[in-house]
Design a protein around this motif. Sequence first.
Motif, PDB file in Angstrom:
ATOM      1  N   UNK A   8      37.698  45.612  36.490  1.00 30.99           N
ATOM      2  CA  UNK A   8      37.285  44.368  37.142  1.00 30.99           C
ATOM      3  C   UNK A   8      36.610  43.474  36.104  1.00 30.99           C
ATOM      4  N   UNK A   9      36.502  42.184  36.439  1.00 31.47           N
ATOM      5  CA  UNK A   9      35.666  41.321  35.595  1.00 31.47           C
ATOM      6  C   UNK A   9      34.204  41.520  36.008  1.00 31.47           C
ATOM      7  N   UNK A  45      34.407  47.194  33.125  1.00 32.72           N
ATOM      8  CA  UNK A  45      34.164  45.760  33.341  1.00 32.72           C
ATOM      9  C   UNK A  45      34.703  45.009  32.132  1.00 32.72           C
ATOM     10  N   UNK A  46      35.654  44.131  32.392  1.00 36.36           N
ATOM     11  CA  UNK A  46      36.406  43.460  31.335  1.00 36.36           C
ATOM     12  C   UNK A  46      36.005  41.984  31.312  1.00 36.36           C
ATOM     13  N   UNK A  49      37.179  36.567  28.979  1.00 33.73           N
ATOM     14  CA  UNK A  49      37.937  36.161  27.775  1.00 33.73           C
ATOM     15  C   UNK A  49      39.004  37.188  27.386  1.00 33.73           C
ATOM     16  N   UNK A  50      38.832  38.414  27.894  1.00 36.75           N
ATOM     17  CA  UNK A  50      39.715  39.518  27.489  1.00 36.75           C
ATOM     18  C   UNK A  50      40.750  39.846  28.554  1.00 36.75           C
ATOM     19  N   UNK A  51      40.811  39.034  29.593  1.00 35.41           N
ATOM     20  CA  UNK A  51      41.726  39.304  30.709  1.00 35.41           C
ATOM     21  C   UNK A  51      42.643  38.103  30.856  1.00 35.41           C
ATOM     22  N   UNK A  52      43.939  38.360  30.906  1.00 35.67           N
ATOM     23  CA  UNK A  52      44.900  37.273  31.048  1.00 35.67           C
ATOM     24  C   UNK A  52      45.776  37.435  32.273  1.00 35.67           C
ATOM     25  N   UNK A  53      46.058  36.322  32.919  1.00 33.91           N
ATOM     26  CA  UNK A  53      47.049  36.252  34.005  1.00 33.91           C
ATOM     27  C   UNK A  53      47.851  34.971  33.784  1.00 33.91           C
ATOM     28  N   UNK A  54      49.155  35.075  33.964  1.00 34.13           N
ATOM     29  CA  UNK A  54      49.989  33.877  33.834  1.00 34.13           C
ATOM     30  C   UNK A  54      49.932  33.270  32.442  1.00 34.13           C
ATOM     31  N   UNK A  55      49.562  34.060  31.456  1.00 35.45           N
ATOM     32  CA  UNK A  55      49.543  33.588  30.081  1.00 35.45           C
ATOM     33  C   UNK A  55      48.233  32.946  29.654  1.00 35.45           C
ATOM     34  N   UNK A  57      43.765  33.084  29.745  1.00 35.87           N
ATOM     35  CA  UNK A  57      42.610  33.935  30.009  1.00 35.87           C
ATOM     36  C   UNK A  57      42.018  33.567  31.368  1.00 35.87           C
ATOM     37  N   UNK A  58      41.331  34.521  31.956  1.00 36.47           N
ATOM     38  CA  UNK A  58      40.640  34.259  33.229  1.00 36.47           C
ATOM     39  C   UNK A  58      39.582  33.175  33.031  1.00 36.47           C
ATOM     40  N   UNK A  61      41.444  29.966  33.415  1.00 28.00           N
ATOM     41  CA  UNK A  61      41.875  29.768  34.806  1.00 28.00           C
ATOM     42  C   UNK A  61      40.712  29.324  35.700  1.00 28.00           C
ATOM     43  N   UNK A  62      39.536  29.923  35.460  1.00 29.32           N
ATOM     44  CA  UNK A  62      38.370  29.554  36.282  1.00 29.32           C
ATOM     45  C   UNK A  62      37.904  28.125  35.988  1.00 29.32           C
TER      46      UNK A  62
END
Lengths: 66, 66, 66, 66, 66, 66
Positions: A8-9, A45-46, A49-55, A57-58, A61-62
């Motif tokens: 999770x983040x 806990x990630x 900056x280290x989590x990507x979706x749709x190309x 980073x989260x 996206x936020x």
Amino acid sequence: MPYVNIKITPAATPEQKAALIKGVTDLLVTVLDKNPETTFVVIDEIDADNWGIGGDTVTVRRQRKG
Amino acid sequence: MPYVNIKITPAATPEQKAALIKGVTDLLVTVLDKNPETTFVVIDEIDADNWGIGGDTVTVRRQRKG
Amino acid sequence: MPYVNIKITPAATPEQKAALIKGVTDLLVTVLDKNPETTFVVIDEIDADNWGIGGDTVTVRRQRKG
Amino acid sequence: MPYVNIKITPAATPEQKAALIKGVTDLLVTVLDKNPETTFVVIDEIDADNWGIGGDTVTVRRQRKG
Amino acid sequence: MPYVNIKITPAATPEQKAALIKGVTDLLVTVLDKNPETTFVVIDEIDADNWGIGGDTVTVRRQRKG
Amino acid sequence: MPYVNIKITPAATPEQKAALIKGVTDLLVTVLDKNPETTFVVIDEIDADNWGIGGDTVTVRRQRKG
């Protein structure tokens, strides 16, 4: 003997993490009749900056939604 | 070309971590005749709040024994 | 409460897999004084087509050496 | 619905991490026609003391070369 | 955007696997208010010869109890 | 010394898997100047019954779209 890894983040509270551990252990007991004493759960806990979706980073996206 | 991931609770010293890496690499050489130069070991240290056994966090299990 | 994941290419015999499990569990007991009863080891056997080093599959690397 | 986990030693900048996430997502779209919106990438940064190759930690390997 | 990996020994039915996926997704929604559409669950079924506890394979542990 | 794990649903051809391995290795060389000889890639193919998104298995999601 299940092993569960939850990524999770941040940031979950200790109470939330305890609830995840209890909930997923109960689920494995209920669905598969597993022994809770040999059921392991590890939460990672990630950083956003280290989590990507749709190309993206989260983090990005936020910001876009903000 | 083995890859090994070891998850432990903190805190291991650098010397203990080096001993784990050396030991598990030697084991793969001895048992499976693997090439140590392409043997990877990654150690993750997982906080006791993030590790569950038997439906409880390791933090709680340790308090109960204390 | 360690958890260890070992990824190797096939094919290890049941005896070799048992030796890996015994060896890595003993290592964690010796180096970190961990309780073997809560030490988990999971071995994944990964096909040589699904493993890459240096940008090539292990299948291709082995052919080149052959 | 691919999931990709990338483990590297620190320290990558946020821009480099964003480039890894973008690059690997594009690769899955190009090679396998995957939907980027259900493509996850998680980057783990692993301390050099916690990473072993050839039976030594990366910390030790780097000192030897230095 | 949680990612959950569940490792169990075979064999769960498709219905049991669907129940695990539904259950753990609901848990993340309830506890952490996560979006189910970006919640991934991956189940790995690990052969009893490839899983160790207490230094023995699960195969051997089950024989001993039998 | 990067390690990359890619999880996809079946079935990729050997050529597609080789393209993923080559592509992600090149990406790590380009973005982070990593040594390809110590870059590992492992591809796991996960059955659609064992993969969940949004609380459903991928099997069910695909039927719904069909």
